[in-house]
Motif scaffolding. Structure first.
Motif, mmCIF file in Angstrom:
data_model
loop_
_atom_site.group_PDB
_atom_site.id
_atom_site.type_symbol
_atom_site.label_atom_id
_atom_site.label_comp_id
_atom_site.label_asym_id
_atom_site.label_seq_id
_atom_site.Cartn_x
_atom_site.Cartn_y
_atom_site.Cartn_z
ATOM 1 N N PRO A 82 -5.275 37.603 -8.668
ATOM 2 C CA PRO A 82 -6.690 37.740 -9.029
ATOM 3 C C PRO A 82 -7.575 38.220 -7.888
ATOM 4 O O PRO A 82 -8.433 39.091 -8.082
ATOM 5 N N ALA A 83 -7.389 37.691 -6.684
ATOM 6 C CA ALA A 83 -8.231 38.090 -5.562
ATOM 7 C C ALA A 83 -7.974 39.536 -5.156
ATOM 8 O O ALA A 83 -8.911 40.301 -4.871
ATOM 9 N N ALA A 84 -6.701 39.945 -5.126
ATOM 10 C CA ALA A 84 -6.370 41.323 -4.770
ATOM 11 C C ALA A 84 -6.868 42.283 -5.842
ATOM 12 O O ALA A 84 -7.372 43.371 -5.538
ATOM 13 N N ARG A 85 -6.750 41.868 -7.069
ATOM 14 C CA ARG A 85 -7.228 42.709 -8.180
ATOM 15 C C ARG A 85 -8.735 42.910 -8.096
ATOM 16 O O ARG A 85 -9.233 44.028 -8.294
ATOM 17 N N GLN A 86 -9.439 41.866 -7.802
ATOM 18 C CA GLN A 86 -10.893 41.978 -7.660
ATOM 19 C C GLN A 86 -11.253 42.913 -6.506
ATOM 20 O O GLN A 86 -12.186 43.716 -6.600
ATOM 21 N N ALA A 87 -10.509 42.807 -5.411
ATOM 22 C CA ALA A 87 -10.761 43.678 -4.266
ATOM 23 C C ALA A 87 -10.519 45.138 -4.626
ATOM 24 O O ALA A 87 -11.300 46.025 -4.258
ATOM 25 N N LEU A 88 -9.451 45.407 -5.364
ATOM 26 C CA LEU A 88 -9.170 46.781 -5.774
ATOM 27 C C LEU A 88 -10.244 47.307 -6.718
ATOM 28 O O LEU A 88 -10.665 48.466 -6.622
ATOM 29 N N ASP A 89 -10.678 46.464 -7.641
ATOM 30 C CA ASP A 89 -11.732 46.879 -8.571
ATOM 31 C C ASP A 89 -13.025 47.217 -7.836
ATOM 32 O O ASP A 89 -13.831 48.021 -8.309
ATOM 33 N N SER A 90 -13.210 46.603 -6.668
ATOM 34 C CA SER A 90 -14.409 46.861 -5.861
ATOM 35 C C SER A 90 -14.192 47.972 -4.844
ATOM 36 O O SER A 90 -15.088 48.266 -4.041
ATOM 37 N N GLY A 91 -12.999 48.554 -4.840
ATOM 38 C CA GLY A 91 -12.695 49.608 -3.890
ATOM 39 C C GLY A 91 -12.325 49.109 -2.511
ATOM 40 O O GLY A 91 -12.181 49.903 -1.576
ATOM 41 N N GLU A 92 -12.108 47.803 -2.360
ATOM 42 C CA GLU A 92 -11.795 47.223 -1.060
ATOM 43 C C GLU A 92 -10.278 47.071 -0.906
ATOM 44 O O GLU A 92 -9.740 45.969 -0.817
ATOM 45 N N TRP A 93 -9.604 48.209 -0.860
ATOM 46 C CA TRP A 93 -8.144 48.160 -0.824
ATOM 47 C C TRP A 93 -7.575 47.511 0.445
ATOM 48 O O TRP A 93 -6.501 46.912 0.375
ATOM 49 N N PRO A 94 -8.233 47.596 1.620
ATOM 50 C CA PRO A 94 -7.650 46.896 2.783
ATOM 51 C C PRO A 94 -7.531 45.385 2.565
ATOM 52 O O PRO A 94 -6.586 44.757 3.060
ATOM 53 N N THR A 95 -8.476 44.801 1.814
ATOM 54 C CA THR A 95 -8.403 43.371 1.522
ATOM 55 C C THR A 95 -7.183 43.058 0.664
ATOM 56 O O THR A 95 -6.438 42.097 0.927
ATOM 57 N N ALA A 96 -6.965 43.881 -0.357
ATOM 58 C CA ALA A 96 -5.808 43.683 -1.225
ATOM 59 C C ALA A 96 -4.507 43.859 -0.455
ATOM 60 O O ALA A 96 -3.552 43.082 -0.617
ATOM 61 N N LEU A 97 -4.460 44.863 0.421
ATOM 62 C CA LEU A 97 -3.250 45.092 1.211
ATOM 63 C C LEU A 97 -3.007 43.951 2.192
ATOM 64 O O LEU A 97 -1.861 43.531 2.399
ATOM 65 N N GLY A 98 -4.077 43.429 2.760
ATOM 66 C CA GLY A 98 -3.941 42.298 3.667
ATOM 67 C C GLY A 98 -3.366 41.076 2.975
ATOM 68 O O GLY A 98 -2.536 40.355 3.543
ATOM 69 N N ARG A 99 -3.810 40.826 1.741
ATOM 70 C CA ARG A 99 -3.269 39.693 0.981
ATOM 71 C C ARG A 99 -1.784 39.898 0.695
ATOM 72 O O ARG A 99 -0.991 38.952 0.757
ATOM 73 N N PHE A 100 -1.415 41.133 0.396
ATOM 74 C CA PHE A 100 -0.002 41.416 0.140
ATOM 75 C C PHE A 100 0.842 41.092 1.368
ATOM 76 O O PHE A 100 1.876 40.418 1.270
ATOM 77 N N TYR A 101 0.424 41.568 2.537
ATOM 78 C CA TYR A 101 1.211 41.330 3.749
ATOM 79 C C TYR A 101 1.246 39.850 4.111
ATOM 80 O O TYR A 101 2.261 39.349 4.615
ATOM 81 N N ARG A 102 0.178 39.153 3.853
ATOM 82 C CA ARG A 102 0.177 37.705 4.095
ATOM 83 C C ARG A 102 1.224 37.024 3.227
ATOM 84 O O ARG A 102 1.991 36.164 3.695
ATOM 85 N N ASP A 103 1.272 37.404 1.947
ATOM 86 C CA ASP A 103 2.228 36.789 1.021
ATOM 87 C C ASP A 103 3.666 37.184 1.326
ATOM 88 O O ASP A 103 4.598 36.397 1.120
ATOM 89 N N ALA A 104 3.840 38.421 1.811
ATOM 90 C CA ALA A 104 5.194 38.948 2.009
ATOM 91 C C ALA A 104 5.806 38.576 3.356
ATOM 92 O O ALA A 104 7.027 38.649 3.519
ATOM 93 N N ALA A 105 4.976 38.167 4.319
ATOM 94 C CA ALA A 105 5.460 37.967 5.686
ATOM 95 C C ALA A 105 6.626 36.980 5.802
ATOM 96 O O ALA A 105 7.639 37.291 6.459
ATOM 97 N N PRO A 106 6.559 35.788 5.198
ATOM 98 C CA PRO A 106 7.652 34.813 5.415
ATOM 99 C C PRO A 106 9.012 35.328 4.956
ATOM 100 O O PRO A 106 10.003 35.218 5.690
ATOM 101 N N LEU A 107 9.081 35.900 3.750
ATOM 102 C CA LEU A 107 10.380 36.344 3.251
ATOM 103 C C LEU A 107 10.817 37.667 3.863
ATOM 104 O O LEU A 107 12.016 37.971 3.883
#
Length: 347
Positions: free
Chosen positions: A262-287
């Motif tokens: 939801p948070a990344a989707r909202q960021a993309l809808d607002s054109g704030e793609w760096p925020t969405a990408l940052g959330r992705f890397y945060r989630d993906a880092a451990p694995l």
């Protein structure tokens, strides 16, 4: 399944940007064999930390975000899937590397095809992909472009990679796949796949002819298919497949992950793609880090000469082991998301 046009932020990032990168890379097909080996292997090196390896490292959150299950259960279920399927597949590599390699090619064909079929529908205006038969036709074509076309246009390079992987476990097994590279085999595969490619476009075009949808999505589908045919025919396999993995398949899957956060989707809808990408890397880092440990273990277990070719082979085996459970998770995602889209599934 909600849809976004190619003109939205997520549409431009997942559909237009990969298309431009692949188009600009085609001239490398003429000169890349004359460049240093490190340049040819660069896309796979970049994929370790940029998009390739991390794109599958958010699987543990998918039951939470798509199935509304508690976080602990989401982690446990996906962890068990990875442990069982990855472990069994690793055993196949040890026992029969030729069979494991063929399974990897087939599995990747299916997975990259399913990823592109979903992206066309979700981000590419692909209203012509409406039924189950449409999706299967698209899946077979889209997965075959990176897996089969390099065999047709660049057989020597393809065979070097295949043999390099098998030789890690059993050098004698390389002869088992020799028939795949014969001229008559490649000719039959090329004709069959070419006919199927055109037939799939004609099959999905029936929705346009019936005025059920506009021709825009179909036209973009045809443009992408034509571009990828040209790209994989001309560009040496290591560079071509590595680049496709990093900037096409992985980027489109990351877009898919973003729309269920939801948070990344909202960021993309607002054109704030760096925020969405940052959330992705945060989630993906451990694995992602855990996956690197798997590669380190393979390097210790399988003797190599330390060359770039051997390191690439180790990396691809590690990717293969991770791909099987990843495919299981993404196939479940397909089931959930296509159900929500209420696409007619009667054909």
């Amino acid at each position: 399944m909600d849809t976004w046009s190619r003109e939205t932020t997520v549409g431009r990032l997942t559909m237009t940007l990969p298309l431009v990168v692949i188009a600009l890379a085609i001239p490398f097909g003429v000169v890349i064999d004359d460049l240093p080996q490190a340049v040819r292997f660069a896309p796979f090196v970049v994929s370790v930390g940029l998009f390739g390896l991390p794109h599958g490292a958010v699987d543990h959150l998918m039951p939470l975000r798509l199935g509304n299950v508690p976080l602990k259960r989401s982690l446990a279920v996906v962890g068990v899937v990875y442990a069982i399927l990855g472990g069994l597949y690793l055993a196949v590599w040890a026992l029969s590397p030729a069979v494991a390699l063929l399974a990897f090619l087939g599995m990747t064909w299916f997975h990259w095809g399913q990823g592109d079929a979903f992206a066309l529908r979700a981000f590419g205006g692909g209203d012509h992909i409406r039924t189950r038969s449409d999706r299967w036709a698209s899946l077979v074509v889209r997965g075959g472009l990176p897996m089969l076309v390099p065999l047709l246009g660049q057989p020597e390079g393809y065979q070097r990679v295949v043999n390099g992987i098998i030789e890690l476990f059993d050098p004698a097994s390389t002869t088992a796949l020799s028939p795949l590279f014969r001229v008559d085999t490649r000719l039959a595969l090329g004709i069959g796949f070419g006919v199927f490619t055109l037939s799939s476009l004609l099959w999905t075009a029936r929705h346009v002819w019936k005025a059920d949808t506009s021709a825009g999505g179909l036209a973009w589908d045809a443009v992408e298919i034509g571009l990828l045919w040209l790209f994989f025919w001309l560009v040496p396999p290591v560079f071509a497949v590595g680049l496709y993995f990093a900037v096409w398949h992985s980027v489109r899957h990351i877009g898919r992950l973003a729309i269920v956060d939801p948070a990344a989707r909202q960021a993309l809808d607002s054109g704030e793609w760096p925020t969405a990408l940052g959330r992705f890397y945060r989630d993906a880092a451990p694995l992602t880090v855990a996956s690197l440990a798997l590669f380190a273990g393979l390097y210790v277990w399988v003797p190599t000469d330390g060359s770039l070719n051997a390191l690439l082979a180790i990396y691809l085996v590690g990717i293969a082991v991770l791909t099987l459970p990843h495919v299981a998770v993404v196939t479940w995602m397909d089931q959930v998301q296509y159900e929500k889209s209420r696409i007619t599934d009667r054909q």
